[in-house]
Design an enzyme around this catalytic site. Sequence first.
Site, PDB file in Angstrom:
ATOM      1  N   CYS A  23     -16.665   2.280   7.585  1.00 52.56           N
ATOM      2  CA  CYS A  23     -16.687   3.595   7.859  1.00 52.56           C
ATOM      3  C   CYS A  23     -16.569   4.508   6.572  1.00 52.56           C
ATOM      4  O   CYS A  23     -15.722   4.241   5.888  1.00 52.56           O
ATOM      5  CB  CYS A  23     -15.881   3.864   8.905  1.00 52.56           C
ATOM      6  SG  CYS A  23     -15.827   5.765   9.318  1.00 52.56           S
ATOM      7  N   CYS A  82     -21.171   7.663  11.527  1.00 48.94           N
ATOM      8  CA  CYS A  82     -21.584   7.210  10.236  1.00 48.94           C
ATOM      9  C   CYS A  82     -22.656   6.014  10.068  1.00 48.94           C
ATOM     10  O   CYS A  82     -22.503   5.258  11.244  1.00 48.94           O
ATOM     11  CB  CYS A  82     -20.523   7.124   9.121  1.00 48.94           C
ATOM     12  SG  CYS A  82     -19.946   5.528   8.893  1.00 48.94           S
ATOM     13  N   THR A 141       0.909  -1.278   0.059  1.00 49.13           N
ATOM     14  CA  THR A 141       0.070   0.016  -0.138  1.00 49.13           C
ATOM     15  C   THR A 141       0.820   1.360   0.012  1.00 49.13           C
ATOM     16  O   THR A 141       0.610   2.229  -0.583  1.00 49.13           O
ATOM     17  CB  THR A 141      -0.983  -0.081   1.104  1.00 49.13           C
ATOM     18  OG1 THR A 141      -1.499  -1.275   1.163  1.00 49.13           O
ATOM     19  CG2 THR A 141      -1.924   1.240   1.005  1.00 49.13           C
ATOM     20  N   HIS A 171       1.783   1.769  -3.605  1.00 46.49           N
ATOM     21  CA  HIS A 171       0.666   2.266  -4.115  1.00 46.49           C
ATOM     22  C   HIS A 171       0.248   3.672  -3.700  1.00 46.49           C
ATOM     23  O   HIS A 171       0.018   4.740  -4.884  1.00 46.49           O
ATOM     24  CB  HIS A 171      -0.691   1.671  -3.751  1.00 46.49           C
ATOM     25  CG  HIS A 171      -0.435   0.089  -4.349  1.00 46.49           C
ATOM     26  ND1 HIS A 171      -0.366  -0.233  -5.930  1.00 46.49           N
ATOM     27  CD2 HIS A 171      -0.712  -1.164  -3.848  1.00 46.49           C
ATOM     28  CE1 HIS A 171      -0.271  -1.597  -6.073  1.00 46.49           C
ATOM     29  NE2 HIS A 171      -0.624  -1.937  -4.788  1.00 46.49           N
ATOM     30  N   ILE A 213       0.979 -11.719   3.718  1.00 47.24           N
ATOM     31  CA  ILE A 213      -0.590 -12.080   4.010  1.00 47.24           C
ATOM     32  C   ILE A 213      -0.954 -13.444   4.042  1.00 47.24           C
ATOM     33  O   ILE A 213      -1.330 -13.945   4.792  1.00 47.24           O
ATOM     34  CB  ILE A 213      -1.528 -11.148   3.113  1.00 47.24           C
ATOM     35  CG1 ILE A 213      -1.338  -9.619   3.192  1.00 47.24           C
ATOM     36  CG2 ILE A 213      -2.954 -11.600   3.229  1.00 47.24           C
ATOM     37  CD1 ILE A 213      -1.561  -9.259   4.783  1.00 47.24           C
TER      38      ILE A 213
HETATM   39  P1  NAP Z   1       3.149  -9.574  -1.754  1.00 48.28           P
HETATM   40  O1  NAP Z   1       4.222  -9.696  -0.648  1.00 48.28           O
HETATM   41  O2  NAP Z   1       3.176  -8.946  -2.979  1.00 48.28           O
HETATM   42  O3  NAP Z   1       2.469 -11.090  -1.797  1.00 48.28           O
HETATM   43  C1  NAP Z   1       1.929 -11.593  -2.811  1.00 48.28           C
HETATM   44  C2  NAP Z   1       2.266 -12.902  -3.459  1.00 48.28           C
HETATM   45  O4  NAP Z   1       1.476 -13.395  -4.435  1.00 48.28           O
HETATM   46  C3  NAP Z   1       3.554 -12.697  -3.865  1.00 48.28           C
HETATM   47  O5  NAP Z   1       4.539 -13.117  -2.719  1.00 48.28           O
HETATM   48  C4  NAP Z   1       3.687 -13.738  -5.063  1.00 48.28           C
HETATM   49  O6  NAP Z   1       4.932 -14.859  -4.826  1.00 48.28           O
HETATM   50  C5  NAP Z   1       2.319 -14.323  -5.273  1.00 48.28           C
HETATM   51  N1  NAP Z   1       2.013 -14.445  -6.437  1.00 48.28           N
HETATM   52  C6  NAP Z   1       1.942 -13.497  -7.573  1.00 48.28           C
HETATM   53  N2  NAP Z   1       1.344 -14.222  -8.546  1.00 48.28           N
HETATM   54  C7  NAP Z   1       0.708 -15.492  -8.061  1.00 48.28           C
HETATM   55  C8  NAP Z   1       0.059 -16.392  -8.885  1.00 48.28           C
HETATM   56  N3  NAP Z   1      -0.205 -16.121 -10.198  1.00 48.28           N
HETATM   57  N4  NAP Z   1      -0.221 -17.446  -8.249  1.00 48.28           N
HETATM   58  C9  NAP Z   1       0.022 -17.662  -6.984  1.00 48.28           C
HETATM   59  N5  NAP Z   1       0.793 -16.514  -6.317  1.00 48.28           N
HETATM   60  C10 NAP Z   1       1.118 -15.550  -6.834  1.00 48.28           C
HETATM   61  O7  NAP Z   1       1.993  -8.926  -0.909  1.00 48.28           O
HETATM   62  P2  NAP Z   1       1.255  -9.007   0.782  1.00 48.28           P
HETATM   63  O8  NAP Z   1       1.853  -8.028   1.345  1.00 48.28           O
HETATM   64  O9  NAP Z   1       1.598 -10.719   0.769  1.00 48.28           O
HETATM   65  O10 NAP Z   1      -0.277  -8.651   0.177  1.00 48.28           O
HETATM   66  C11 NAP Z   1      -1.088  -9.492  -0.389  1.00 48.28           C
HETATM   67  C12 NAP Z   1      -2.308  -8.917  -0.988  1.00 48.28           C
HETATM   68  O11 NAP Z   1      -3.172  -8.604  -0.019  1.00 48.28           O
HETATM   69  C13 NAP Z   1      -1.722  -7.737  -1.779  1.00 48.28           C
HETATM   70  O12 NAP Z   1      -2.611  -7.507  -2.881  1.00 48.28           O
HETATM   71  C14 NAP Z   1      -2.100  -6.408  -0.754  1.00 48.28           C
HETATM   72  O13 NAP Z   1      -2.206  -5.358  -1.306  1.00 48.28           O
HETATM   73  C15 NAP Z   1      -3.201  -7.205   0.013  1.00 48.28           C
HETATM   74  N6  NAP Z   1      -3.791  -6.765   1.355  1.00 48.28           N
HETATM   75  C16 NAP Z   1      -4.875  -6.839   1.520  1.00 48.28           C
HETATM   76  C17 NAP Z   1      -5.300  -6.444   2.944  1.00 48.28           C
HETATM   77  C18 NAP Z   1      -6.771  -6.401   3.358  1.00 48.28           C
HETATM   78  O14 NAP Z   1      -7.129  -5.894   4.465  1.00 48.28           O
HETATM   79  N7  NAP Z   1      -7.565  -7.121   2.565  1.00 48.28           N
HETATM   80  C19 NAP Z   1      -4.360  -5.998   4.008  1.00 48.28           C
HETATM   81  C20 NAP Z   1      -2.898  -6.293   3.539  1.00 48.28           C
HETATM   82  C21 NAP Z   1      -2.619  -6.349   2.207  1.00 48.28           C
HETATM   83  P3  NAP Z   1       5.399 -15.704  -5.551  1.00 48.28           P
HETATM   84  O15 NAP Z   1       6.342 -14.954  -6.185  1.00 48.28           O
HETATM   85  O16 NAP Z   1       5.807 -16.609  -4.703  1.00 48.28           O
HETATM   86  O17 NAP Z   1       4.452 -15.953  -6.661  1.00 48.28           O
HETATM   87 ZN    ZN Z   2     -17.780   5.868  10.256  1.00 43.54          ZN
END
Ligand code: NAP
Ligand code: ZN
Length: 342
Positions: A102, A91, A39, A42, A171
């Site tokens: 929120c 809210c 993030t 981004h 994650i």
């Molecule tokens: P990250 O370090 O970029 O991990 C994503 C992993 O996905 C990479 O390590 C990559 O590893 C793997 N990947 C990429 N293409 C793939 C494929 N085709 N098949 C399987 N694996 C694949 O990111 P992160 O920090 O762990 O976060 C993961 C996601 O969650 C991000 O999009 C982030 O923005 C989001 N996020 C969401 C929340 C929420 O509240 N929902 C909170 C925090 C983060 P390999 O090289 O091994 O493939």
């Molecule tokens: Zn609120």
Amino acid sequence: MKAVRLEATGKLQLREVEKPAPGPGELLVRVEACGICGTDRHIFHGEFPSKSPVTLGHEFAGIVEAVGAGVTDFRPGMRVTGDPNIACGGCEECRRGRVNLCRNLQAIGIHCDGGFADYVSMPQSQAFALPGDLDPLHGAFCEPLACCIHGVDLGGLQAGSSAIVLGGGVIGLLTIQLARLAGATRVVLVTRSAEKRRLAESLGATATAAPGDGDIIARITGEDGLLPGGADVVFECAGVDETMQQAPRLARRGGTAVILGVMAQGAMIEIEPFDLLFREVRLTGSFVNPFTHGRAADLIASGRIKVEPLISRRIGLSEAPEAIINPARDGEIRVLVVPDGK
Ligand code: NAP
Ligand code: ZN
């Protein structure tokens, strides 16, 4: 003090700024560690809304240095982790208890000054205590862990459930551990990196697979697959088209797919509504950390979640802008900014 300031989109620098004074109900925290998350990158590129000029860093923990008027639950010297997401409380969503949705959500390190600095100030209502003898770097994992706890809660994972995790970043690797703690007996990770697959196996994944070789759906859900019929719960933790499409298809009949990964606003994927209907697959998003930060702090404090192997590098504040501006290095899981360090 020093702080990593986003002056405007595409302009990030280490600067001398005034040390904040804790206002009423606030804590001034000396930052021990703050994780760099996707993030932050981004935000730098203008792909995630923020409010510049601002000090970035929303995955922080540290030691209370001073407290403002009216602070009763914390005192100087205590180790704390901060939940960066501040809901308005007023809210319609907040009043229904859906605080992560929120309409006025503000985050420390995104809309107001965060943890890539010597000090950060925050309302005491966002702080959670950590033990004094915890490794000072481990508190920085409470925020991502809290997001994963919400995902696991939404997935409804039960003792004896099976799970598939797509994506072996921080994650995914935290979600694997939570799934095992929640009682999942089989947890399959799909990720490209062999190193991350090996690490996942040491952290509790019962099997791993590379997405590239052959039809991954058949290799997992087929008769001779790793999880014939699919998983009770699939966690999408990669944020790419391929895994978004795979997630509901990898869920068993009556199963659930939880989307944690973030794709760009406006991006579209194809899904087969007939498949969702006929197999009654539940598909849900999981956004940040409603009421889960305290549980994350307790889990980190207990040592039940292993975070040490997720630390790829620790850097000082002076190296932080470059690490945020550039994409993560190959194989890197989490980089921690340690203001005091190095
Ligand atoms: P990250 O370090 O970029 O991990 C994503 C992993 O996905 C990479 O390590 C990559 O590893 C793997 N990947 C990429 N293409 C793939 C494929 N085709 N098949 C399987 N694996 C694949 O990111 P992160 O920090 O762990 O976060 C993961 C996601 O969650 C991000 O999009 C982030 O923005 C989001 N996020 C969401 C929340 C929420 O509240 N929902 C909170 C925090 C983060 P390999 O090289 O091994 O493939
Ligand atoms: Zn609120």
